[in-house]
Design a protein around this motif. Structure first.
Motif, PDB file in Angstrom:
ATOM      1  N   GLU A  32       0.834  -1.203   0.000  1.00 55.07           N
ATOM      2  CA  GLU A  32       0.000   0.000   0.000  1.00 55.07           C
ATOM      3  C   GLU A  32       0.871   1.256   0.000  1.00 55.07           C
ATOM      4  O   GLU A  32       0.586   2.214  -0.729  1.00 55.07           O
ATOM      5  N   GLU A  33       1.917   1.240   0.816  1.00 54.68           N
ATOM      6  CA  GLU A  33       2.797   2.407   0.883  1.00 54.68           C
ATOM      7  C   GLU A  33       3.514   2.623  -0.450  1.00 54.68           C
ATOM      8  O   GLU A  33       3.641   3.755  -0.921  1.00 54.68           O
ATOM      9  N   ARG A  34       3.967   1.550  -1.066  1.00 52.24           N
ATOM     10  CA  ARG A  34       4.641   1.658  -2.366  1.00 52.24           C
ATOM     11  C   ARG A  34       3.690   2.234  -3.410  1.00 52.24           C
ATOM     12  O   ARG A  34       4.062   3.129  -4.175  1.00 52.24           O
ATOM     13  N   ASP A  35       2.443   1.750  -3.426  1.00 54.57           N
ATOM     14  CA  ASP A  35       1.448   2.263  -4.376  1.00 54.57           C
ATOM     15  C   ASP A  35       1.146   3.742  -4.111  1.00 54.57           C
ATOM     16  O   ASP A  35       1.001   4.529  -5.055  1.00 54.57           O
ATOM     17  N   ALA A  36       1.047   4.103  -2.839  1.00 57.94           N
ATOM     18  CA  ALA A  36       0.766   5.496  -2.492  1.00 57.94           C
ATOM     19  C   ALA A  36       1.924   6.404  -2.895  1.00 57.94           C
ATOM     20  O   ALA A  36       1.705   7.531  -3.361  1.00 57.94           O
ATOM     21  N   ARG A  37       3.147   5.932  -2.737  1.00 55.33           N
ATOM     22  CA  ARG A  37       4.300   6.735  -3.153  1.00 55.33           C
ATOM     23  C   ARG A  37       4.335   6.893  -4.677  1.00 55.33           C
ATOM     24  O   ARG A  37       4.690   7.954  -5.183  1.00 55.33           O
ATOM     25  N   THR A  38       3.952   5.861  -5.392  1.00 55.58           N
ATOM     26  CA  THR A  38       3.871   5.948  -6.848  1.00 55.58           C
ATOM     27  C   THR A  38       2.823   6.985  -7.245  1.00 55.58           C
ATOM     28  O   THR A  38       3.066   7.828  -8.117  1.00 55.58           O
ATOM     29  N   ARG A  39       1.672   6.933  -6.596  1.00 55.13           N
ATOM     30  CA  ARG A  39       0.611   7.907  -6.870  1.00 55.13           C
ATOM     31  C   ARG A  39       1.069   9.315  -6.518  1.00 55.13           C
ATOM     32  O   ARG A  39       0.769  10.271  -7.248  1.00 55.13           O
ATOM     33  N   LEU A  40       1.816   9.460  -5.437  1.00 59.30           N
ATOM     34  CA  LEU A  40       2.346  10.773  -5.057  1.00 59.30           C
ATOM     35  C   LEU A  40       3.271  11.317  -6.140  1.00 59.30           C
ATOM     36  O   LEU A  40       3.186  12.496  -6.502  1.00 59.30           O
ATOM     37  N   ALA A  41       4.122  10.478  -6.676  1.00 55.18           N
ATOM     38  CA  ALA A  41       5.018  10.916  -7.749  1.00 55.18           C
ATOM     39  C   ALA A  41       4.217  11.359  -8.969  1.00 55.18           C
ATOM     40  O   ALA A  41       4.549  12.370  -9.611  1.00 55.18           O
ATOM     41  N   GLU A  42       3.151  10.622  -9.295  1.00 50.91           N
ATOM     42  CA  GLU A  42       2.294  11.011 -10.418  1.00 50.91           C
ATOM     43  C   GLU A  42       1.645  12.361 -10.169  1.00 50.91           C
ATOM     44  O   GLU A  42       1.612  13.225 -11.057  1.00 50.91           O
ATOM     45  N   LEU A  43       1.129  12.552  -8.953  1.00 57.88           N
ATOM     46  CA  LEU A  43       0.477  13.819  -8.622  1.00 57.88           C
ATOM     47  C   LEU A  43       1.470  14.977  -8.641  1.00 57.88           C
ATOM     48  O   LEU A  43       1.124  16.096  -9.060  1.00 57.88           O
ATOM     49  N   GLU A  44       2.693  14.718  -8.174  1.00 62.69           N
ATOM     50  CA  GLU A  44       3.702  15.779  -8.200  1.00 62.69           C
ATOM     51  C   GLU A  44       4.039  16.180  -9.632  1.00 62.69           C
ATOM     52  O   GLU A  44       4.218  17.370  -9.914  1.00 62.69           O
ATOM     53  N   GLU A  79      -6.381  32.373 -14.829  1.00 62.02           N
ATOM     54  CA  GLU A  79      -7.079  32.078 -13.577  1.00 62.02           C
ATOM     55  C   GLU A  79      -7.482  30.601 -13.504  1.00 62.02           C
ATOM     56  O   GLU A  79      -7.381  29.976 -12.452  1.00 62.02           O
ATOM     57  N   ILE A  80      -7.924  30.072 -14.632  1.00 60.73           N
ATOM     58  CA  ILE A  80      -8.308  28.653 -14.677  1.00 60.73           C
ATOM     59  C   ILE A  80      -7.087  27.776 -14.416  1.00 60.73           C
ATOM     60  O   ILE A  80      -7.144  26.837 -13.604  1.00 60.73           O
ATOM     61  N   PHE A  81      -5.977  28.081 -15.077  1.00 54.53           N
ATOM     62  CA  PHE A  81      -4.753  27.300 -14.858  1.00 54.53           C
ATOM     63  C   PHE A  81      -4.258  27.450 -13.420  1.00 54.53           C
ATOM     64  O   PHE A  81      -3.731  26.502 -12.842  1.00 54.53           O
ATOM     65  N   HIS A  82      -4.451  28.634 -12.827  1.00 50.00           N
ATOM     66  CA  HIS A  82      -4.062  28.841 -11.432  1.00 50.00           C
ATOM     67  C   HIS A  82      -4.901  27.955 -10.505  1.00 50.00           C
ATOM     68  O   HIS A  82      -4.362  27.328  -9.585  1.00 50.00           O
ATOM     69  N   ARG A  83      -6.210  27.883 -10.757  1.00 47.30           N
ATOM     70  CA  ARG A  83      -7.077  27.022  -9.928  1.00 47.30           C
ATOM     71  C   ARG A  83      -6.698  25.555 -10.083  1.00 47.30           C
ATOM     72  O   ARG A  83      -6.669  24.796  -9.111  1.00 47.30           O
ATOM     73  N   ARG A  84      -6.396  25.154 -11.306  1.00 46.52           N
ATOM     74  CA  ARG A  84      -5.974  23.763 -11.527  1.00 46.52           C
ATOM     75  C   ARG A  84      -4.663  23.470 -10.804  1.00 46.52           C
ATOM     76  O   ARG A  84      -4.484  22.386 -10.248  1.00 46.52           O
ATOM     77  N   TRP A  85      -3.765  24.437 -10.840  1.00 48.23           N
ATOM     78  CA  TRP A  85      -2.494  24.277 -10.138  1.00 48.23           C
ATOM     79  C   TRP A  85      -2.724  24.178  -8.630  1.00 48.23           C
ATOM     80  O   TRP A  85      -2.134  23.350  -7.951  1.00 48.23           O
ATOM     81  N   GLU A  86      -3.610  25.023  -8.101  1.00 47.87           N
ATOM     82  CA  GLU A  86      -3.947  24.968  -6.677  1.00 47.87           C
ATOM     83  C   GLU A  86      -4.578  23.615  -6.327  1.00 47.87           C
ATOM     84  O   GLU A  86      -4.260  23.023  -5.287  1.00 47.87           O
ATOM     85  N   ASP A  87      -5.464  23.138  -7.185  1.00 48.75           N
ATOM     86  CA  ASP A  87      -6.083  21.831  -6.956  1.00 48.75           C
ATOM     87  C   ASP A  87      -5.023  20.724  -6.961  1.00 48.75           C
ATOM     88  O   ASP A  87      -5.063  19.806  -6.128  1.00 48.75           O
ATOM     89  N   ALA A  88      -4.090  20.804  -7.897  1.00 45.69           N
ATOM     90  CA  ALA A  88      -3.023  19.799  -7.971  1.00 45.69           C
ATOM     91  C   ALA A  88      -2.144  19.856  -6.734  1.00 45.69           C
ATOM     92  O   ALA A  88      -1.740  18.821  -6.200  1.00 45.69           O
ATOM     93  N   LYS A  89      -1.842  21.064  -6.257  1.00 48.35           N
ATOM     94  CA  LYS A  89      -1.053  21.194  -5.021  1.00 48.35           C
ATOM     95  C   LYS A  89      -1.798  20.586  -3.836  1.00 48.35           C
ATOM     96  O   LYS A  89      -1.201  19.913  -2.995  1.00 48.35           O
TER      97      LYS A  89
END
Length: 160
Positions: A32-44, A79-89
């Motif tokens: 689970e931790e390995r999968d979560a770290r993989t997902r974290l890398a994708e989100l980053e 503004e739209i790209f800023h909101r998407r960036w905030e959502d991604a963060k």
């Protein structure tokens, strides 16, 4: 010669089962931790891409000679790209918290496995000592029986 029976064999079997369960839990937690770290890398990487899109939109938003409608449309894009960036963060932060929770759960599973292994090892050593005592007692009894037989044979020869 009598067979050795360990009186705590049921408890030892339970400790073996507990250790096996702890090993399976640890393997699950690590996966689970390995999968979560993989997902974290994708989100980053998604957050970095969103930041790049925001930067590119900001740089191209204000070009001299454009109509005000075009400038306003590009400003809305920024503004739209800023909101998407905030959502991604936010998604990255949330995933980091989840990874930390999983790391703590993995550490707890490691501790549980260590404790289960220690408890099982104690019983294994106790069983080995009990079996050694049983074997020594059986050897002592057999030696006494052999000496008694030899003594009886000696007395029979002496009388004869």
């Amino acid at each position: 010669m009598a067979n050795f029976t360990y009186r705590l064999e049921t408890l030892l079997a339970q400790k073996r089962d507990a250790k096996s369960a702890a090993e399976r839990l640890l393997a699950t937690r690590r996966a689970e931790e390995r999968d979560a770290r993989t997902r974290l890398a994708e989100l980053e990487s998604e957050a970095a891409a969103a930041a790049e899109r925001k930067r590119a939109a900001r740089e191209s938003a204000f070009v001299d000679g454009d109509l005000i409608e075009d400038i306003l449309a590009r400003k809305n894009d920024v503004e739209i790209f800023h909101r998407r960036w905030e959502d991604a963060k936010g998604a990255v932060f949330s995933q980091r918290m989840y990874v930390e929770e999983l790391a703590e759960a993995t550490a707890a599973a490691v501790e549980a496995l260590t404790e289960a292994a220690r408890e099982m090892e104690v019983l294994v050593k106790h069983r080995a000592k009990a079996e050694a005592r049983f074997t020594a007692e059986q050897d002592r009894k057999e030696t006494l029986e052999q000496e008694e037989i030899a003594s009886g044979m000696f007395e029979n020869r002496r009388r004869a």
